[in-house]
Design a protein around this motif. Structure first.
Motif, PDB file in Angstrom:
ATOM      1  N   LEU A   2     -59.091  36.400 -21.424  1.00  0.00           N
ATOM      2  CA  LEU A   2     -58.035  37.358 -21.721  1.00  0.00           C
ATOM      3  C   LEU A   2     -56.868  36.753 -22.495  1.00  0.00           C
ATOM      4  N   SER A   3     -56.455  35.539 -22.129  1.00  0.00           N
ATOM      5  CA  SER A   3     -55.276  34.964 -22.785  1.00  0.00           C
ATOM      6  C   SER A   3     -55.519  34.667 -24.258  1.00  0.00           C
ATOM      7  N   CYS A   4     -56.756  34.480 -24.638  1.00  0.00           N
ATOM      8  CA  CYS A   4     -57.060  34.244 -26.052  1.00  0.00           C
ATOM      9  C   CYS A   4     -56.933  35.523 -26.865  1.00  0.00           C
ATOM     10  N   LYS A   5     -57.241  36.653 -26.254  1.00  0.00           N
ATOM     11  CA  LYS A   5     -57.214  37.930 -26.966  1.00  0.00           C
ATOM     12  C   LYS A   5     -55.854  38.612 -26.939  1.00  0.00           C
ATOM     13  N   HIS A   6     -55.015  38.249 -25.989  1.00  0.00           N
ATOM     14  CA  HIS A   6     -53.761  38.973 -25.800  1.00  0.00           C
ATOM     15  C   HIS A   6     -52.568  38.021 -25.876  1.00  0.00           C
ATOM     16  N   GLU A   7     -51.894  38.098 -26.994  1.00  0.00           N
ATOM     17  CA  GLU A   7     -50.749  37.219 -27.248  1.00  0.00           C
ATOM     18  C   GLU A   7     -49.650  37.387 -26.200  1.00  0.00           C
ATOM     19  N   ALA A   8     -49.405  38.608 -25.777  1.00  0.00           N
ATOM     20  CA  ALA A   8     -48.360  38.853 -24.781  1.00  0.00           C
ATOM     21  C   ALA A   8     -48.674  38.123 -23.479  1.00  0.00           C
ATOM     22  N   LEU A   9     -49.921  38.114 -23.069  1.00  0.00           N
ATOM     23  CA  LEU A   9     -50.313  37.409 -21.846  1.00  0.00           C
ATOM     24  C   LEU A   9     -50.151  35.905 -22.020  1.00  0.00           C
ATOM     25  N   ARG A  10     -50.545  35.395 -23.146  1.00  0.00           N
ATOM     26  CA  ARG A  10     -50.422  33.957 -23.405  1.00  0.00           C
ATOM     27  C   ARG A  10     -48.952  33.519 -23.347  1.00  0.00           C
ATOM     28  N   HIS A  11     -48.082  34.292 -23.964  1.00  0.00           N
ATOM     29  CA  HIS A  11     -46.655  33.958 -23.948  1.00  0.00           C
ATOM     30  C   HIS A  11     -46.054  34.129 -22.550  1.00  0.00           C
ATOM     31  N   ALA A  12     -46.477  35.171 -21.839  1.00  0.00           N
ATOM     32  CA  ALA A  12     -45.980  35.387 -20.477  1.00  0.00           C
ATOM     33  C   ALA A  12     -46.359  34.220 -19.572  1.00  0.00           C
ATOM     34  N   MET A  13     -47.571  33.748 -19.694  1.00  0.00           N
ATOM     35  CA  MET A  13     -48.022  32.618 -18.874  1.00  0.00           C
ATOM     36  C   MET A  13     -47.265  31.334 -19.250  1.00  0.00           C
ATOM     37  N   ILE A  99     -46.132  40.627 -11.227  1.00  0.00           N
ATOM     38  CA  ILE A  99     -46.130  41.455 -12.442  1.00  0.00           C
ATOM     39  C   ILE A  99     -47.217  40.980 -13.399  1.00  0.00           C
ATOM     40  N   ILE A 100     -47.307  39.682 -13.608  1.00  0.00           N
ATOM     41  CA  ILE A 100     -48.334  39.159 -14.508  1.00  0.00           C
ATOM     42  C   ILE A 100     -49.728  39.451 -13.956  1.00  0.00           C
ATOM     43  N   ASP A 101     -49.889  39.338 -12.663  1.00  0.00           N
ATOM     44  CA  ASP A 101     -51.182  39.649 -12.037  1.00  0.00           C
ATOM     45  C   ASP A 101     -51.573  41.103 -12.310  1.00  0.00           C
ATOM     46  N   ARG A 102     -50.616  41.996 -12.210  1.00  0.00           N
ATOM     47  CA  ARG A 102     -50.896  43.405 -12.515  1.00  0.00           C
ATOM     48  C   ARG A 102     -51.240  43.582 -13.998  1.00  0.00           C
ATOM     49  N   PHE A 103     -50.561  42.850 -14.848  1.00  0.00           N
ATOM     50  CA  PHE A 103     -50.849  42.933 -16.286  1.00  0.00           C
ATOM     51  C   PHE A 103     -52.274  42.462 -16.571  1.00  0.00           C
ATOM     52  N   VAL A 104     -52.694  41.393 -15.931  1.00  0.00           N
ATOM     53  CA  VAL A 104     -54.070  40.895 -16.095  1.00  0.00           C
ATOM     54  C   VAL A 104     -55.065  41.957 -15.633  1.00  0.00           C
ATOM     55  N   SER A 105     -54.798  42.583 -14.500  1.00  0.00           N
ATOM     56  CA  SER A 105     -55.680  43.657 -14.011  1.00  0.00           C
ATOM     57  C   SER A 105     -55.737  44.808 -15.004  1.00  0.00           C
ATOM     58  N   PHE A 106     -54.586  45.168 -15.540  1.00  0.00           N
ATOM     59  CA  PHE A 106     -54.498  46.231 -16.540  1.00  0.00           C
ATOM     60  C   PHE A 106     -55.356  45.897 -17.767  1.00  0.00           C
ATOM     61  N   LEU A 107     -55.224  44.689 -18.270  1.00  0.00           N
ATOM     62  CA  LEU A 107     -56.006  44.271 -19.438  1.00  0.00           C
ATOM     63  C   LEU A 107     -57.494  44.235 -19.114  1.00  0.00           C
ATOM     64  N   ASP A 108     -57.813  43.776 -17.925  1.00  0.00           N
ATOM     65  CA  ASP A 108     -59.209  43.647 -17.501  1.00  0.00           C
ATOM     66  C   ASP A 108     -59.864  45.017 -17.287  1.00  0.00           C
ATOM     67  N   GLN A 109     -59.059  46.040 -17.041  1.00  0.00           N
ATOM     68  CA  GLN A 109     -59.571  47.399 -16.820  1.00  0.00           C
ATOM     69  C   GLN A 109     -59.419  48.253 -18.077  1.00  0.00           C
ATOM     70  N   ASP A 110     -59.621  47.638 -19.218  1.00  0.00           N
ATOM     71  CA  ASP A 110     -59.567  48.340 -20.514  1.00  0.00           C
ATOM     72  C   ASP A 110     -58.241  49.054 -20.749  1.00  0.00           C
ATOM     73  N   GLN A 111     -57.167  48.489 -20.217  1.00  0.00           N
ATOM     74  CA  GLN A 111     -55.807  48.971 -20.422  1.00  0.00           C
ATOM     75  C   GLN A 111     -55.580  50.396 -19.921  1.00  0.00           C
ATOM     76  N   ASN A 112     -56.272  50.726 -18.852  1.00  0.00           N
ATOM     77  CA  ASN A 112     -56.032  51.999 -18.176  1.00  0.00           C
ATOM     78  C   ASN A 112     -54.918  51.789 -17.144  1.00  0.00           C
ATOM     79  N   PRO A 113     -54.018  52.760 -17.007  1.00  0.00           N
ATOM     80  CA  PRO A 113     -52.965  52.614 -15.998  1.00  0.00           C
ATOM     81  C   PRO A 113     -53.553  52.311 -14.616  1.00  0.00           C
ATOM     82  N   LEU A 114     -52.905  51.432 -13.904  1.00  0.00           N
ATOM     83  CA  LEU A 114     -53.398  51.021 -12.591  1.00  0.00           C
ATOM     84  C   LEU A 114     -53.142  52.112 -11.562  1.00  0.00           C
ATOM     85  N   SER A 115     -54.041  52.206 -10.613  1.00  0.00           N
ATOM     86  CA  SER A 115     -53.857  53.143  -9.502  1.00  0.00           C
ATOM     87  C   SER A 115     -53.675  52.327  -8.213  1.00  0.00           C
ATOM     88  N   LEU A 116     -52.557  51.635  -8.168  1.00  0.00           N
ATOM     89  CA  LEU A 116     -52.196  50.805  -7.027  1.00  0.00           C
ATOM     90  C   LEU A 116     -50.852  51.289  -6.478  1.00  0.00           C
TER      91      LEU A 116
END
Length: 120
Positions: A2-13, A99-116
């Motif tokens: 995921l971090s390779c495909k998503h610049e925002a995640l890479r910078h957040a980490m 927050i980052i953990d939720r973002f990873v879940s969001f990205l991993d679920q094809d960017q669908n809003p989380l139902s948590l």
């Protein structure tokens, strides 16, 4: 990965890593990490408020949850000095990580809003 495909995640980490390593700047880097996540939700460069709302809605995060981190960042963001207690530092890092953990879940679920349940 995921971090390779998503610049925002890479910078957040990267900023989360800086928050962990820099005791005096924990709040500054932690909040910047959250701002990196928010950048993923920017659709119109002039509407910052909308991207914050979209991020919070998509990841199920209350505004106050983020504000708890921001209050430790504001002094440093404006050149001031702000001491953070060891307890507050753990709270800042925990909230940012969640927050980052939720973002990873969001990205991993094809960017669908989380139902948590919301982070409050």
């Amino acid at each position: 990965m995921l971090s390779c495909k998503h610049e925002a995640l890479r910078h957040a980490m990267a900023d989360l890593r800086r928050a962990i390593r820099s005791f005096l700047d924990t709040g500054f880097f932690a909040y910047r990490s959250i701002e990196c996540v928010k950048q993923h939700f920017v659709t119109n460069a002039t509407d910052d408020k909308a991207s914050w709302t979209k991020m919070r809605d998509s990841l199920q995060i209350d505004r106050d949850f983020i504000q708890e981190v921001k209050k430790f960042a504001d002094h440093r963001r404006h050149g001031g000095v702000f001491r953070v207690s060891p307890h507050d530092r753990l709270v800042i890092l925990d909230k940012t990580w969640r927050i980052i953990d939720r973002f990873v879940s969001f990205l991993d679920q094809d960017q669908n809003p989380l139902s948590l349940p919301p982070l409050t």
